[in-house]
Design a protein around this motif. Structure first.
Motif, PDB file in Angstrom:
ATOM      1  N   ALA A  10       0.836  -1.204   0.000  1.00 34.90           N
ATOM      2  CA  ALA A  10       0.000   0.000   0.000  1.00 34.90           C
ATOM      3  C   ALA A  10       0.872   1.256   0.000  1.00 34.90           C
ATOM      4  O   ALA A  10       0.607   2.209  -0.739  1.00 34.90           O
ATOM      5  N   THR A  11       1.923   1.242   0.811  1.00 30.89           N
ATOM      6  CA  THR A  11       2.837   2.388   0.861  1.00 30.89           C
ATOM      7  C   THR A  11       3.501   2.607  -0.491  1.00 30.89           C
ATOM      8  O   THR A  11       3.604   3.738  -0.971  1.00 30.89           O
ATOM      9  N   MET A  14       0.990   4.187  -2.860  1.00 31.59           N
ATOM     10  CA  MET A  14       0.794   5.613  -2.586  1.00 31.59           C
ATOM     11  C   MET A  14       2.002   6.422  -3.064  1.00 31.59           C
ATOM     12  O   MET A  14       1.843   7.512  -3.629  1.00 31.59           O
ATOM     13  N   THR A  17       1.715   6.939  -6.699  1.00 28.27           N
ATOM     14  CA  THR A  17       0.760   8.009  -6.991  1.00 28.27           C
ATOM     15  C   THR A  17       1.438   9.370  -6.847  1.00 28.27           C
ATOM     16  O   THR A  17       1.298  10.235  -7.723  1.00 28.27           O
ATOM     17  N   ILE A  81      -2.322   3.998   7.682  1.00 27.62           N
ATOM     18  CA  ILE A  81      -3.390   3.341   6.929  1.00 27.62           C
ATOM     19  C   ILE A  81      -4.465   2.853   7.886  1.00 27.62           C
ATOM     20  O   ILE A  81      -4.159   2.199   8.892  1.00 27.62           O
ATOM     21  N   ASP A  84      -9.504   1.328   4.107  1.00 27.09           N
ATOM     22  CA  ASP A  84      -9.378   1.797   2.724  1.00 27.09           C
ATOM     23  C   ASP A  84      -9.040   3.284   2.626  1.00 27.09           C
ATOM     24  O   ASP A  84      -9.197   3.885   1.559  1.00 27.09           O
ATOM     25  N   THR A  85      -8.600   3.862   3.728  1.00 23.02           N
ATOM     26  CA  THR A  85      -8.157   5.251   3.714  1.00 23.02           C
ATOM     27  C   THR A  85      -6.779   5.345   4.366  1.00 23.02           C
ATOM     28  O   THR A  85      -6.377   4.465   5.125  1.00 23.02           O
ATOM     29  N   PHE A 118      -5.426   9.718   1.211  1.00 21.53           N
ATOM     30  CA  PHE A 118      -5.568   8.720   0.155  1.00 21.53           C
ATOM     31  C   PHE A 118      -6.814   7.877   0.379  1.00 21.53           C
ATOM     32  O   PHE A 118      -7.247   7.680   1.513  1.00 21.53           O
ATOM     33  N   ARG A 120      -8.316   4.004  -1.082  1.00 25.79           N
ATOM     34  CA  ARG A 120      -8.095   2.822  -1.920  1.00 25.79           C
ATOM     35  C   ARG A 120      -9.315   2.650  -2.824  1.00 25.79           C
ATOM     36  O   ARG A 120     -10.447   2.596  -2.363  1.00 25.79           O
ATOM     37  N   THR A 121      -9.064   2.601  -4.126  1.00 25.99           N
ATOM     38  CA  THR A 121     -10.129   2.447  -5.116  1.00 25.99           C
ATOM     39  C   THR A 121      -9.845   1.186  -5.925  1.00 25.99           C
ATOM     40  O   THR A 121      -8.796   0.553  -5.758  1.00 25.99           O
ATOM     41  N   TRP A 125      -4.516   3.201  -4.942  1.00 30.57           N
ATOM     42  CA  TRP A 125      -4.554   4.283  -3.955  1.00 30.57           C
ATOM     43  C   TRP A 125      -4.474   5.619  -4.671  1.00 30.57           C
ATOM     44  O   TRP A 125      -3.491   5.918  -5.351  1.00 30.57           O
TER      45      TRP A 125
END
Length: 156
Positions: A10-11, A14, A17, A81, A84-85, A118, A120-121, A125
């Protein structure tokens, strides 16, 4: 996958992004820039509060109108985290190349931090909100034979 593995992925997502955001400004790529945000994402910056992908897609062009070139680097990105946000603080340097009234090449450098939110979609992210925090600025002379606006695009 372990919780640590999921957090690391996840990191990394992000960070990617944030890197795409910086790259899009430097390449004057409005579509790529806007794609780093959710549909109604918000950027809080010196250009004002910019809301929604359509408005966000104009940011790189607006920056390019002020400077001959830009160069952005992303350093730390430390998220917290929760499902999902996530919120994160992202550090960077933004260099803005220009010429003064006598034609001398200059660099206006900003030491910056972003307060990022952020989400999560299905597409990964993305930024829901990004607030620019300016820590320091410095303007200095540079030697540059390549201060013309960028015409080439990196291969995608």
């Amino acid at each position: 996958m372990t919780a640590l593995g999921e957090e690391l992925l996840a990191t990394l997502a992000m960070r990617r992004t944030a890197e795409n955001y910086a790259f899009a400004v430097d390449q004057v790529d409005g579509e790529r820039f806007a794609a780093q945000f959710i549909e109604d994402g918000v950027l809080v910056a010196p250009l004002g509060n910019i809301v929604g992908r359509k408005a966000l897609s104009e940011v790189p062009r607006r920056v390019a109108e002020r400077y001959a070139r830009t160069w952005h680097a992303v350093f730390n990105l430390v998220p917290v985290i929760k499902g999902d946000t996530a919120r994160a603080e992202t550090y960077g340097i933004a260099r803005h190349f220009m010429r003064d009234s006598s034609g001398r090449p200059l660099c206006y450098e900003m030491t910056i931090r972003y307060a990022d939110q952020f989400v999560r979609t299905d597409g990964g992210w993305l930024l829901a909100e990004r607030k620019l925090q300016l820590d320091a600025t410095h303007t200095f002379s540079v030697e540059s034979r390549h201060l013309a606006p960028r015409e080439d695009k990196a291969d995608e």
